[in-house]
Design an enzyme around this catalytic site. Structure first.
Site, PDB file in Angstrom:
ATOM      1  N   LEU A  52       4.931 -10.684  -2.678  1.00 31.10           N
ATOM      2  CA  LEU A  52       3.667 -10.674  -1.937  1.00 31.10           C
ATOM      3  C   LEU A  52       3.722  -9.532  -0.933  1.00 31.10           C
ATOM      4  O   LEU A  52       4.787  -9.214  -0.405  1.00 31.10           O
ATOM      5  CB  LEU A  52       3.468 -12.000  -1.181  1.00 31.10           C
ATOM      6  CG  LEU A  52       2.975 -13.223  -1.949  1.00 31.10           C
ATOM      7  CD1 LEU A  52       2.968 -14.434  -1.025  1.00 31.10           C
ATOM      8  CD2 LEU A  52       1.589 -13.001  -2.519  1.00 31.10           C
ATOM      9  N   ASP A  53       2.574  -8.930  -0.649  1.00 34.22           N
ATOM     10  CA  ASP A  53       2.516  -7.896   0.374  1.00 34.22           C
ATOM     11  C   ASP A  53       2.905  -8.487   1.726  1.00 34.22           C
ATOM     12  O   ASP A  53       2.737  -9.694   1.953  1.00 34.22           O
ATOM     13  CB  ASP A  53       1.096  -7.333   0.486  1.00 34.22           C
ATOM     14  CG  ASP A  53       0.651  -6.622  -0.783  1.00 34.22           C
ATOM     15  OD1 ASP A  53       1.531  -6.101  -1.490  1.00 34.22           O
ATOM     16  OD2 ASP A  53      -0.556  -6.591  -1.055  1.00 34.22           O
ATOM     17  N   PRO A  54       3.402  -7.655   2.656  1.00 38.64           N
ATOM     18  CA  PRO A  54       3.727  -8.159   3.998  1.00 38.64           C
ATOM     19  C   PRO A  54       2.553  -8.889   4.657  1.00 38.64           C
ATOM     20  O   PRO A  54       2.741  -9.920   5.313  1.00 38.64           O
ATOM     21  CB  PRO A  54       4.095  -6.889   4.771  1.00 38.64           C
ATOM     22  CG  PRO A  54       4.653  -5.983   3.719  1.00 38.64           C
ATOM     23  CD  PRO A  54       3.813  -6.244   2.491  1.00 38.64           C
ATOM     24  N   LEU A  55       1.331  -8.368   4.472  1.00 35.03           N
ATOM     25  CA  LEU A  55       0.147  -9.000   5.058  1.00 35.03           C
ATOM     26  C   LEU A  55      -0.052 -10.423   4.557  1.00 35.03           C
ATOM     27  O   LEU A  55      -0.502 -11.311   5.284  1.00 35.03           O
ATOM     28  CB  LEU A  55      -1.096  -8.163   4.713  1.00 35.03           C
ATOM     29  CG  LEU A  55      -2.464  -8.787   5.011  1.00 35.03           C
ATOM     30  CD1 LEU A  55      -2.731  -8.768   6.513  1.00 35.03           C
ATOM     31  CD2 LEU A  55      -3.575  -8.045   4.268  1.00 35.03           C
ATOM     32  N   ALA A  56       0.295 -10.676   3.293  1.00 37.34           N
ATOM     33  CA  ALA A  56      -0.002 -11.957   2.646  1.00 37.34           C
ATOM     34  C   ALA A  56       0.951 -13.066   3.067  1.00 37.34           C
ATOM     35  O   ALA A  56       2.091 -12.820   3.469  1.00 37.34           O
ATOM     36  CB  ALA A  56       0.045 -11.784   1.134  1.00 37.34           C
TER      37      ALA A  56
END
Length: 337
Positions: free
Chosen positions: A75-79
């Site tokens: 998952l992206d860091p934002l997610a």
């Protein structure tokens, strides 16, 4: 505390981890590794004792231990949300989670496109958003449901002729050919909340310079001469005021593996005659691992905070010799023989 049943030890298995927004998935696995490598749950007890008594080596072992550890899709860091963790022999089964059905909940903020298609990126262009209504969004969703083709963003690590797409974009090198669209399946897509201006989200402060914009345009115009990244602000001075908050809305979707959630948000906003980017992204399901179990086969996940607490304080052991984080794993693990 309720009893937990331990499988034959040392164990191999899969469990779901609830990732918080911010850190990378790999950083969480790296931090977990020492815990797992010193636990009788995953390591032969004799080796655990040997590791405790052995002198500390200056050489750092891979991820801090010998236990095989992996993830079934990042998952992206934002997610935030579900990531599937495999331990031991179970790491060989992680590839099946790359193509499994996944569910997401995401928030789109209108009026601004970014290079990464999310709030971690830089502003590429701004566009009108005031005309977009809840009804318009709902009407447009059918265009992004079923089997669709998605074109990955030019600011991505996907390669074309041996060069990452973002290299073409940053250096202003025309693409040799169009970015190949991918077939994906969107099983369901629905608007679950229209936030309007009742939110605290804002466009990124960072933006592409004029030279950077020209470089991206040049790269894209190699295959589409009509591409323009010029800003198209609202015609009304009032709606361009810094005090005006652009509209946002929340989508829920169930998709096949390989689907770019950020691309759905980006393409939907363009279809609406605006621009948009992701400001929140949560994966609520990956295969059988879910945030909120509904069916008999669904498996709940372990919050990251359980491991974070154990890293600073291992805590007391129960009458069977298990710490709290080990008990949580025993309650959630899907054992692989």
């Amino acid at each position: 505390m309720p009893k937990v049943t331990a499988p034959p030890l040392p164990a191999s298995g899969l469990f779901g981890l609830i990732k918080p927004s911010g850190p990378t998935c790999m950083s969480l696995l790296n931090r977990m590794q020492p815990l797992l490598s010193k636990s009788k749950l995953f390591v032969d007890p004799e080796k655990v004792e040997q590791a405790k008594n052995a002198p500390k080596s200056r050489k750092r072992r891979k991820r801090g231990g010998d236990v095989k550890l992996g993830q079934g899709g990042t998952l992206d860091p934002l997610a935030d949300g579900v990531i599937v963790v495999g331990v031991g022999k179970a790491t060989k089964q992680l590839t099946r989670f790359l193509d499994c059905t996944k569910e997401y909940r995401t928030t789109c903020l209108l009026g601004c496109e970014t290079d990464s298609y999310d709030s971690e990126g830089a502003k590429v262009r701004i566009a009108p958003w005031k005309h977009v209504t809840k009804e318009l969004v709902e009407e447009a969703l059918s265009q992004f449901t079923g089997q669709i083709k998605q074109t990955p963003p030019i600011f991505s690590a996907l390669k074309m002729d041996g060069k990452a797409l973002y290299e073409y974009a940053r250096k202003g090198i025309p693409l040799p050919r169009p970015i190949e669209a991918r077939d994906v399946t969107v099983h369901s897509l629905e608007l679950v909340e229209w936030l309007g201006s009742s939110h605290s989200y804002s466009w990124p402060d960072k933006s592409l310079s004029e030279d950077e914009k020209k470089a991206v345009e040049k790269a894209l115009q190699g295959v589409n001469e009509g591409v323009s990244l010029k800003d198209k602000p609202e015609t009304s001075t009032e709606t361009n005021s810094s005090d005006v908050i652009p509209s946002a809305f929340v989508l829920r979707m169930r998709v096949s593996g390989g689907t770019y959630v950020r691309s759905i948000v980006h393409d939907l906003a363009n279809t609406l005659g605006s621009a948009g980017h992701v400001v929140t992204l949560q994966r609520s399901r990956q295969g059988q691992f879910v945030l909120e179990p509904e069916g008999d086969d669904d498996r709940s996940c372990i919050p990251w905070e359980v491991f974070e607490k154990a890293l600073s304080d291992s805590g007391e052991v129960d009458e069977d010799g298990w710490t709290e984080w080990e008990r949580q794993v025993l309650q959630h693990i899907e054992v692989v023989q």
